[in-house]
Design a protein around this motif. Structure first.
Motif, PDB file in Angstrom:
ATOM      1  N   UNK A 136      38.304  39.314  32.889  1.00 54.76           N
ATOM      2  CA  UNK A 136      39.095  38.579  32.679  1.00 54.76           C
ATOM      3  C   UNK A 136      38.735  37.520  31.437  1.00 54.76           C
ATOM      4  N   UNK A 137      39.567  36.881  30.698  1.00 55.65           N
ATOM      5  CA  UNK A 137      39.227  36.119  29.561  1.00 55.65           C
ATOM      6  C   UNK A 137      40.323  35.078  29.280  1.00 55.65           C
ATOM      7  N   UNK A 138      40.130  33.726  28.860  1.00 55.23           N
ATOM      8  CA  UNK A 138      41.070  33.343  28.219  1.00 55.23           C
ATOM      9  C   UNK A 138      41.402  33.040  26.895  1.00 55.23           C
ATOM     10  N   UNK A 139      42.713  32.945  26.362  1.00 57.06           N
ATOM     11  CA  UNK A 139      43.004  33.110  24.886  1.00 57.06           C
ATOM     12  C   UNK A 139      43.632  31.687  24.534  1.00 57.06           C
ATOM     13  N   UNK A 140      43.240  31.197  23.613  1.00 56.11           N
ATOM     14  CA  UNK A 140      43.629  29.938  23.214  1.00 56.11           C
ATOM     15  C   UNK A 140      44.627  30.136  22.046  1.00 56.11           C
ATOM     16  N   UNK A 141      45.896  29.850  22.636  1.00 57.95           N
ATOM     17  CA  UNK A 141      47.004  30.230  21.672  1.00 57.95           C
ATOM     18  C   UNK A 141      47.008  29.536  20.319  1.00 57.95           C
ATOM     19  N   UNK A 142      46.497  28.287  20.442  1.00 54.07           N
ATOM     20  CA  UNK A 142      46.601  27.402  19.143  1.00 54.07           C
ATOM     21  C   UNK A 142      45.488  27.886  18.246  1.00 54.07           C
ATOM     22  N   UNK A 143      44.357  27.943  18.818  1.00 56.78           N
ATOM     23  CA  UNK A 143      42.928  28.521  17.793  1.00 56.78           C
ATOM     24  C   UNK A 143      42.989  29.885  17.584  1.00 56.78           C
ATOM     25  N   UNK A 144      43.707  30.667  18.120  1.00 63.93           N
ATOM     26  CA  UNK A 144      43.834  32.367  18.406  1.00 63.93           C
ATOM     27  C   UNK A 144      42.521  32.663  18.630  1.00 63.93           C
ATOM     28  N   UNK A 145      41.694  32.185  19.835  1.00 65.97           N
ATOM     29  CA  UNK A 145      40.439  32.749  20.071  1.00 65.97           C
ATOM     30  C   UNK A 145      40.413  32.897  21.597  1.00 65.97           C
ATOM     31  N   UNK A 146      39.588  33.742  21.736  1.00 65.83           N
ATOM     32  CA  UNK A 146      39.115  34.247  23.139  1.00 65.83           C
ATOM     33  C   UNK A 146      37.935  33.381  23.587  1.00 65.83           C
ATOM     34  N   UNK A 147      37.931  32.863  24.898  1.00 69.51           N
ATOM     35  CA  UNK A 147      36.951  31.903  25.580  1.00 69.51           C
ATOM     36  C   UNK A 147      36.459  32.604  26.912  1.00 69.51           C
ATOM     37  N   UNK A 148      35.494  32.092  27.327  1.00 70.85           N
ATOM     38  CA  UNK A 148      35.118  32.456  28.429  1.00 70.85           C
ATOM     39  C   UNK A 148      35.136  33.782  29.189  1.00 70.85           C
ATOM     40  N   UNK A 149      34.681  34.912  28.797  1.00 72.74           N
ATOM     41  CA  UNK A 149      35.037  35.990  29.377  1.00 72.74           C
ATOM     42  C   UNK A 149      34.118  35.982  30.739  1.00 72.74           C
ATOM     43  N   UNK A 150      34.716  36.570  31.547  1.00 72.97           N
ATOM     44  CA  UNK A 150      34.102  36.840  32.993  1.00 72.97           C
ATOM     45  C   UNK A 150      34.360  38.237  33.447  1.00 72.97           C
ATOM     46  N   UNK A 151      33.039  38.795  33.678  1.00 71.14           N
ATOM     47  CA  UNK A 151      33.128  40.150  34.152  1.00 71.14           C
ATOM     48  C   UNK A 151      32.882  40.326  35.588  1.00 71.14           C
ATOM     49  N   UNK A 152      33.627  41.329  36.229  1.00 73.60           N
ATOM     50  CA  UNK A 152      33.525  41.789  37.718  1.00 73.60           C
ATOM     51  C   UNK A 152      31.977  41.986  38.040  1.00 73.60           C
ATOM     52  N   UNK A 153      31.707  41.459  39.397  1.00 77.60           N
ATOM     53  CA  UNK A 153      30.673  41.673  39.645  1.00 77.60           C
ATOM     54  C   UNK A 153      30.222  43.049  40.547  1.00 77.60           C
ATOM     55  N   UNK A 154      29.244  43.488  40.958  1.00 72.55           N
ATOM     56  CA  UNK A 154      29.354  44.826  41.457  1.00 72.55           C
ATOM     57  C   UNK A 154      28.413  44.519  42.977  1.00 72.55           C
ATOM     58  N   UNK A 155      28.950  45.231  44.007  1.00 69.61           N
ATOM     59  CA  UNK A 155      28.425  45.106  45.253  1.00 69.61           C
ATOM     60  C   UNK A 155      27.149  45.884  45.171  1.00 69.61           C
ATOM     61  N   UNK A 156      26.018  45.118  45.743  1.00 64.59           N
ATOM     62  CA  UNK A 156      24.573  45.602  45.901  1.00 64.59           C
ATOM     63  C   UNK A 156      24.667  46.889  46.774  1.00 64.59           C
ATOM     64  N   UNK A 157      24.258  48.230  46.289  1.00 65.36           N
ATOM     65  CA  UNK A 157      24.402  49.066  47.393  1.00 65.36           C
ATOM     66  C   UNK A 157      23.379  49.060  48.557  1.00 65.36           C
ATOM     67  N   UNK A 158      22.228  48.568  48.127  1.00 61.40           N
ATOM     68  CA  UNK A 158      21.100  48.379  48.901  1.00 61.40           C
ATOM     69  C   UNK A 158      20.783  47.094  49.616  1.00 61.40           C
ATOM     70  N   UNK A 159      20.675  46.847  50.670  1.00 64.58           N
ATOM     71  CA  UNK A 159      20.279  45.370  51.322  1.00 64.58           C
ATOM     72  C   UNK A 159      19.084  44.982  50.748  1.00 64.58           C
ATOM     73  N   UNK A 160      18.935  43.677  50.301  1.00 67.66           N
ATOM     74  CA  UNK A 160      17.663  43.034  50.035  1.00 67.66           C
ATOM     75  C   UNK A 160      16.753  42.981  51.184  1.00 67.66           C
ATOM     76  N   UNK A 161      15.433  43.150  50.910  1.00 64.80           N
ATOM     77  CA  UNK A 161      14.439  42.993  52.119  1.00 64.80           C
ATOM     78  C   UNK A 161      14.182  41.323  52.002  1.00 64.80           C
TER      79      UNK A 161
END
Length: 161
Positions: A136-161
């Motif tokens: 997901x990302x925000x778009x500033x209409x007035x400045x015509x620029x994208x800000x604050x991209x946020x990428x999905x996380x990934x579930x860790x398939x192996x539990x940490x010890x």
């Protein structure tokens, strides 16, 4: 023969202009979410989205056309090019939701894969643990620029010890 060649060139130009300026900029499509679905798109489960939203609004067709031209350029930026898991632009569907933050009109872009059985043109797509291929990302209409991209996380398939 010359008229046919000129007519062909004009047709190619018009088709290209149509794709760049909004009729069909990408094959999978996009939609503007409204009402409760516009609010729901901010409730992502494996990435942060936007906090302290002051209100919602519906972007016009002209605003969306500008956003989509800028979005195509954004996909060619170093921010996206560095992320090897981000798929090509044409492999995404895009959901847009207009919101107000700090008195500024912005559009939230939910970039995701099509999901069979989900009416994505009318229902917010919320995905979990898909990794950075969806974001997901925000778009500033007035400045015509994208800000604050946020990428999905990934579930860790192996539990940490």
């Amino acid at each position: 023969m010359r008229k046919l060649r000129i007519l062909s060139l004009v047709s190619i130009f018009l088709f290209s202009a149509q794709n760049i300026y909004g009729q069909k900029i990408h094959p999978l499509g996009s939609t503007v979410l409204t009402g409760s679905e516009a609010k729901a798109v901010f409730d992502q489960c494996s990435r942060s989205s936007v906090d302290k939203i002051e209100g919602y609004w519906n972007p016009t067709d002209a605003e969306i056309k500008k956003l989509e031209v800028d979005l195509l350029k954004f996909f060619q930026s170093p921010t996206i090019q560095r992320n090897k898991e981000v798929r090509p632009f044409q492999n995404y569907i895009f959901q847009y939701a207009g919101f107000i933050k700090s008195g500024q009109r912005r559009v939230y872009v939910n970039a995701c894969s099509p999901h069979p059985g989900i009416d994505w043109k009318n229902v917010a797509v919320v995905t979990c643990d898909t990794g950075p291929s969806q974001f997901g990302i925000q778009y500033d209409i007035k400045k015509r620029e994208f800000i604050y991209p946020r990428f999905n996380g990934r579930k860790n398939p192996k539990p940490r010890k």
